[in-house]
Design a protein around this motif. Structure first.
Motif, PDB file in Angstrom:
ATOM      1  N   ASN A 162       0.827  -1.207   0.000  1.00 30.39           N
ATOM      2  CA  ASN A 162       0.000   0.000   0.000  1.00 30.39           C
ATOM      3  C   ASN A 162       0.860   1.256   0.000  1.00 30.39           C
ATOM      4  OD1 ASN A 162      -1.671   2.249   1.336  1.00 30.39           O
ATOM      5  ND2 ASN A 162      -3.216   0.687   0.926  1.00 30.39           N
ATOM      6  N   LEU A 163       1.896   1.281   0.832  1.00 32.06           N
ATOM      7  CA  LEU A 163       2.757   2.461   0.899  1.00 32.06           C
ATOM      8  C   LEU A 163       3.519   2.657  -0.411  1.00 32.06           C
ATOM      9  CD1 LEU A 163       4.194   2.164   4.528  1.00 32.06           C
ATOM     10  CD2 LEU A 163       2.283   3.553   3.728  1.00 32.06           C
ATOM     11  N   ALA A 164       3.999   1.554  -0.983  1.00 32.24           N
ATOM     12  CA  ALA A 164       4.737   1.647  -2.248  1.00 32.24           C
ATOM     13  C   ALA A 164       3.842   2.152  -3.370  1.00 32.24           C
ATOM     14  CB  ALA A 164       5.326   0.287  -2.609  1.00 32.24           C
ATOM     15  N   SER A 165       2.577   1.729  -3.359  1.00 33.12           N
ATOM     16  CA  SER A 165       1.648   2.161  -4.409  1.00 33.12           C
ATOM     17  C   SER A 165       1.372   3.662  -4.324  1.00 33.12           C
ATOM     18  CB  SER A 165       0.332   1.387  -4.305  1.00 33.12           C
ATOM     19  OG  SER A 165      -0.361   1.723  -3.127  1.00 33.12           O
ATOM     20  N   GLU A 373      -4.648  -8.304   4.192  1.00 30.37           N
ATOM     21  CA  GLU A 373      -4.915  -6.992   3.604  1.00 30.37           C
ATOM     22  C   GLU A 373      -5.822  -6.172   4.519  1.00 30.37           C
ATOM     23  OE1 GLU A 373      -6.591  -4.964  -0.531  1.00 30.37           O
ATOM     24  OE2 GLU A 373      -6.723  -7.131  -0.228  1.00 30.37           O
ATOM     25  N   GLU A 374      -6.853  -6.823   5.070  1.00 29.27           N
ATOM     26  CA  GLU A 374      -7.740  -6.123   6.000  1.00 29.27           C
ATOM     27  C   GLU A 374      -7.011  -5.764   7.292  1.00 29.27           C
ATOM     28  OE1 GLU A 374     -11.905  -8.354   4.622  1.00 29.27           O
ATOM     29  OE2 GLU A 374     -10.657  -9.195   6.216  1.00 29.27           O
ATOM     30  N   GLY A 375      -6.167  -6.691   7.772  1.00 26.03           N
ATOM     31  CA  GLY A 375      -5.442  -6.450   9.011  1.00 26.03           C
ATOM     32  C   GLY A 375      -4.435  -5.327   8.916  1.00 26.03           C
ATOM     33  N   ALA A 376      -3.970  -5.033   7.693  1.00 27.33           N
ATOM     34  CA  ALA A 376      -2.953  -3.997   7.506  1.00 27.33           C
ATOM     35  C   ALA A 376      -3.532  -2.586   7.489  1.00 27.33           C
ATOM     36  CB  ALA A 376      -2.200  -4.252   6.199  1.00 27.33           C
ATOM     37  N   GLN A 377      -4.857  -2.463   7.392  1.00 30.03           N
ATOM     38  CA  GLN A 377      -5.463  -1.144   7.171  1.00 30.03           C
ATOM     39  C   GLN A 377      -5.189  -0.154   8.302  1.00 30.03           C
ATOM     40  OE1 GLN A 377      -6.725  -0.369   4.115  1.00 30.03           O
ATOM     41  NE2 GLN A 377      -5.891  -2.430   3.789  1.00 30.03           N
ATOM     42  N   THR A 378      -5.169  -0.613   9.540  1.00 26.28           N
ATOM     43  CA  THR A 378      -4.928   0.312  10.656  1.00 26.28           C
ATOM     44  C   THR A 378      -3.494   0.821  10.628  1.00 26.28           C
ATOM     45  OG1 THR A 378      -6.547  -0.914  11.974  1.00 26.28           O
ATOM     46  CG2 THR A 378      -5.148   0.646  13.142  1.00 26.28           C
TER      47      THR A 378
END
Length: 433
Positions: A162-165, A373-378
């Protein structure tokens, strides 16, 4: 007798929830899946085949991974869906080596996997152990699919993705560094600014070497996400003479954060994020367990809970000490996420207490579990969102602050944990805040 009653009640709750969830209805979604890729284990017959057929009819590229792969299955799916993008891959879930080989092939052949359906399973098998020394039914129905999921995804990977995107320069520090991970991130994001660095959090020397490399290569650091962790480390003490679970989950991130503070100070608004756990609420510390530069360790079953509680404590103190430098520090719990930590807990469970705890976690995972993917959102929210700009010293669940575990508001106790951690990691005078 009490435990037997508890187990029966828990099992009944589990079964009732399943019955409530199972509704004899048909999926009515009209969503088109052209451009998507799905991997389905056990897709050669039954539910798996029908799932593959439905996805293929929607234009999805479907990869069926099964022990019984046959061109007849592919031809039938192509004929009924008129979708030629059907592929067969061999995997024997009774062999973890076979699962790893499948994952490697998929990582080489696929740019991305949008859908992973762990469908394969057996109801009964010959009473014998697999080549990995495991119960064959458990390995096929659970361990094999869990390993496959872990090899293809993870909270840390999803956060990095997500950060790279978003154009961020991402440095992944891990014990298992692979160019495949870097290549996959670059393919999916188009961002070439992704680096891999080796670190073994079971060794303070390794942590210090990583920090030295980063201080030489980087002009500043905007975001530090202390995500790495283990459900249960090796029973033996580390080379530093410490409990391995607590060193990996707490002491090493505590040390690394100290060593990288100077780089964070060079950012206009540095952010530190600690991946904790809701199990931190079930630590077994008492207020007198951290004093005179020492932290009292108790039952090993609480090592994970205690280490995650300690992360919340030091995150709060980092927040207080670094606020004047416009650096925030927050901890969060990702919820119950399908990652390697729970897989490890299942494998390492010993005795009645641990087995019951793992059984309870598996029930919760089935009922309320998240994907990585869901767990990474926070973590992503805390790392980049303007909504938490200037917010510091909080403990988040999802995207909102949540109450901290007992003891986290006891100033003397928390300072005792901080001071003892300084002693344990052997901070030099100039490294202290």
């Amino acid at each position: 007798m009490i435990w037997l009653i508890f187990l029966i009640i828990l099992s009944l709750f589990f079964l009732i929830e399943i019955v409530v969830r199972i509704q004899f209805s048909r999926c009515t979604s009209k969503v088109c899946l052209i451009g998507k890729t799905a991997v389905i284990t056990g897709g050669s017959s039954g539910i798996g085949f029908q799932t593959a057929l439905d996805l293929a009819c929607r234009g999805c590229k479907v990869i069926i991974a099964d022990k019984n792969v046959s061109d007849d299955i592919r031809e039938r799916l192509v004929s009924e869906s008129r979708n030629p993008q059907i592929y067969l891959e061999f995997v024997d879930l009774a062999s973890l080596n076979s699962v790893r080989k499948l994952a490697e092939r998929l990582k080489e052949s696929e740019e991305k996997v949008d859908i992973l359906i762990n469908n394969a399973g057996v109801g009964n098998m010959a009473d014998m152990l697999t080549e990995d020394g495991l119960n064959s039914i458990y390995q096929i129905n659970y361990y094999g699919s869990f390993l496959l999921t872990h090899l293809l995804v993870g909270i840390g990977f999803q956060t990095a993705l997500n950060l790279a995107s978003r154009g961020c320069k991402v440095i992944i520090a891990d014990k298992n560094v692979s160019e495949d991970i870097r290549d996959k991130l670059i393919r999916e994001t188009g961002n070439q600014n992704i680096s891999l660095e080796f670190v073994d959090l079971i060794s303070f020397s390794s942590v210090r070497r990583l920090a030295e490399k980063l201080k030489k290569s980087e002009k500043k650091l905007d975001i530090l996400i202390n995500n790495a962790g283990t459900g249960k480390g090796p029973d033996a003490l580390t080379e530093d003479g410490l409990n391995s679970t607590i060193q990996i989950n707490h002491y090493s991130s505590f040390l690394l954060t100290h060593l990288l503070v100077d780089l964070l100070k060079k950012s206009s608004s540095g952010r530190i994020v600690f991946t904790s756990s809701a199990l931190s609420h079930f630590h077994n510390f008492s207020s007198g367990d951290a004093k005179n530069g020492k932290i009292k360790e108790k039952m090993k079953i609480f090592d994970y809970n205690n280490s995650k509680f300690m992360q919340i404590v030091v995150s709060d103190i980092f927040a207080m000490k670094l606020k004047k430098f416009n650096i925030t520090s927050n901890a969060y719990h990702p919820g119950i996420v399908n990652t390697g930590i729970i897989n490890q807990a299942v494998r390492d469970a010993r005795g009645l207490w641990e087995s019951l705890l793992v059984y309870f976690l598996l029930c919760l995972l089935f009922l309320y579990g998240k994907t990585p993917e869901e767990g990474a959102q926070t973590a992503i929210h805390l790392a980049i969102s303007k909504d938490v700009e200037g917010v510091t010293g909080k403990y988040f669940g999802e995207t909102t602050p949540t109450p901290k575990p007992r003891g986290a508001y006891n100033k003397a106790f928390c300072e005792g944990i901080w001071n003892a951690s300084e002693v344990v990691v052997k901070l030099r005078p100039e490294e202290k805040l």
